[in-house]
Design a protein around this motif. Structure first.
Motif, PDB file in Angstrom:
ATOM      1  N   PHE A 103       0.867  -1.288  -0.248  1.00 45.10           N
ATOM      2  CA  PHE A 103       0.120  -0.146  -0.118  1.00 45.10           C
ATOM      3  C   PHE A 103       1.856   1.316   0.311  1.00 45.10           C
ATOM      4  O   PHE A 103       1.618   1.863   0.910  1.00 45.10           O
ATOM      5  CB  PHE A 103      -0.682  -0.234   0.986  1.00 45.10           C
ATOM      6  N   TRP A 104       0.848   1.855  -1.243  1.00 44.89           N
ATOM      7  CA  TRP A 104       1.620   3.380  -0.773  1.00 44.89           C
ATOM      8  C   TRP A 104       0.227   4.582  -1.001  1.00 44.89           C
ATOM      9  O   TRP A 104      -0.321   4.767  -1.531  1.00 44.89           O
ATOM     10  CB  TRP A 104       1.676   3.202  -2.484  1.00 44.89           C
ATOM     11  N   TYR A 105       1.307   5.018  -0.179  1.00 46.30           N
ATOM     12  CA  TYR A 105       0.547   6.638  -0.015  1.00 46.30           C
ATOM     13  C   TYR A 105       1.273   8.225   0.285  1.00 46.30           C
ATOM     14  O   TYR A 105       2.788   7.455   0.322  1.00 46.30           O
ATOM     15  CB  TYR A 105      -0.624   6.283   1.208  1.00 46.30           C
ATOM     16  N   SER A 110       3.077  16.199   0.553  1.00 41.01           N
ATOM     17  CA  SER A 110       4.369  16.168  -0.129  1.00 41.01           C
ATOM     18  C   SER A 110       4.586  15.636  -0.961  1.00 41.01           C
ATOM     19  O   SER A 110       3.660  15.167  -2.030  1.00 41.01           O
ATOM     20  CB  SER A 110       4.736  15.326   1.596  1.00 41.01           C
ATOM     21  N   GLU A 111       6.181  15.096  -1.847  1.00 43.21           N
ATOM     22  CA  GLU A 111       6.187  14.286  -3.334  1.00 43.21           C
ATOM     23  C   GLU A 111       7.036  12.804  -2.695  1.00 43.21           C
ATOM     24  O   GLU A 111       6.562  12.533  -3.039  1.00 43.21           O
ATOM     25  CB  GLU A 111       7.486  15.443  -3.633  1.00 43.21           C
ATOM     26  N   GLU A 112       7.236  12.669  -1.283  1.00 44.70           N
ATOM     27  CA  GLU A 112       7.979  11.546  -1.008  1.00 44.70           C
ATOM     28  C   GLU A 112       6.319  10.333  -0.652  1.00 44.70           C
ATOM     29  O   GLU A 112       5.250  10.846   0.020  1.00 44.70           O
ATOM     30  CB  GLU A 112       8.189  11.998   0.322  1.00 44.70           C
ATOM     31  N   TRP A 113       6.772   9.679  -1.055  1.00 45.51           N
ATOM     32  CA  TRP A 113       5.598   8.470  -1.531  1.00 45.51           C
ATOM     33  C   TRP A 113       6.422   7.365   0.404  1.00 45.51           C
ATOM     34  O   TRP A 113       7.534   7.252   0.386  1.00 45.51           O
ATOM     35  CB  TRP A 113       6.034   7.522  -2.554  1.00 45.51           C
ATOM     36  N   ASN A 114       5.083   6.805   0.879  1.00 46.63           N
ATOM     37  CA  ASN A 114       5.647   5.496   1.839  1.00 46.63           C
ATOM     38  C   ASN A 114       5.075   4.963   1.835  1.00 46.63           C
ATOM     39  O   ASN A 114       4.009   4.684   1.304  1.00 46.63           O
ATOM     40  CB  ASN A 114       5.108   6.385   2.938  1.00 46.63           C
TER      41      ASN A 114
END
Length: 143
Positions: A103-105, A110-114
């Protein structure tokens, strides 16, 4: 008559394209391109809560937006998706009566994906997000 025929052909192609295509977005994480989709054969959108609690919550909308509530109960708007191939096929690890997805969010500002784990437990009819947030679901795909 010729205009009517052209109009019908155009409508046919528009209808088949809209029903056959899964929407896929490309994201960049540590200089690697990855693909995400919100389309899964299970009802991922909804509200996820810790068992027996009302907070912190995560709300996922079908359009790939949502709200995540942190442990301090502050809320942030997010964009989300499930990792997939460039054709839109979700990538998962099969377990015993379960499946695990990445699961990406990202926070909207922000431009940073977690990333974290979304697991679906078929016998319990539950989805677990971030390991602790749970959503129950109905399985309409039962044979």
């Amino acid at each position: 008559m010729k205009i009517l025929r052209i109009l019908l052909i155009a409508l046919f192609f528009i209808a088949t394209k809209s029903h056959s295509q899964v929407h896929v977005d490309a994201i960049n994480y540590k200089n690697h391109e990855r693909y995400i989709t919100t389309t899964l054969n299970y009802p991922v959108p909804g509200t996820y809560l810790p068992i027996g609690q009302k907070a912190p919550s995560t709300v996922l909308n079908p359009d790939g937006t949502g709200v995540i509530q942190n442990a301090d109960l502050s809320k942030s708007k997010i964009n989300w998706g499930i990792e997939c191939t460039d054709e839109g096929t979700p990538i998962f690890k099969e377990g015993f009566n379960s499946a695990s997805y990445t699961f990406w969010y990202r926070i909207t500002d922000s431009e940073e994906w977690n990333y974290t784990q979304l697991s679906i437990h078929f016998l319990k009819k539950r989805m677990f997000l971030m390991g602790e947030r749970v959503k129950e679901y109905e399985d309409y795909n039962v044979q």
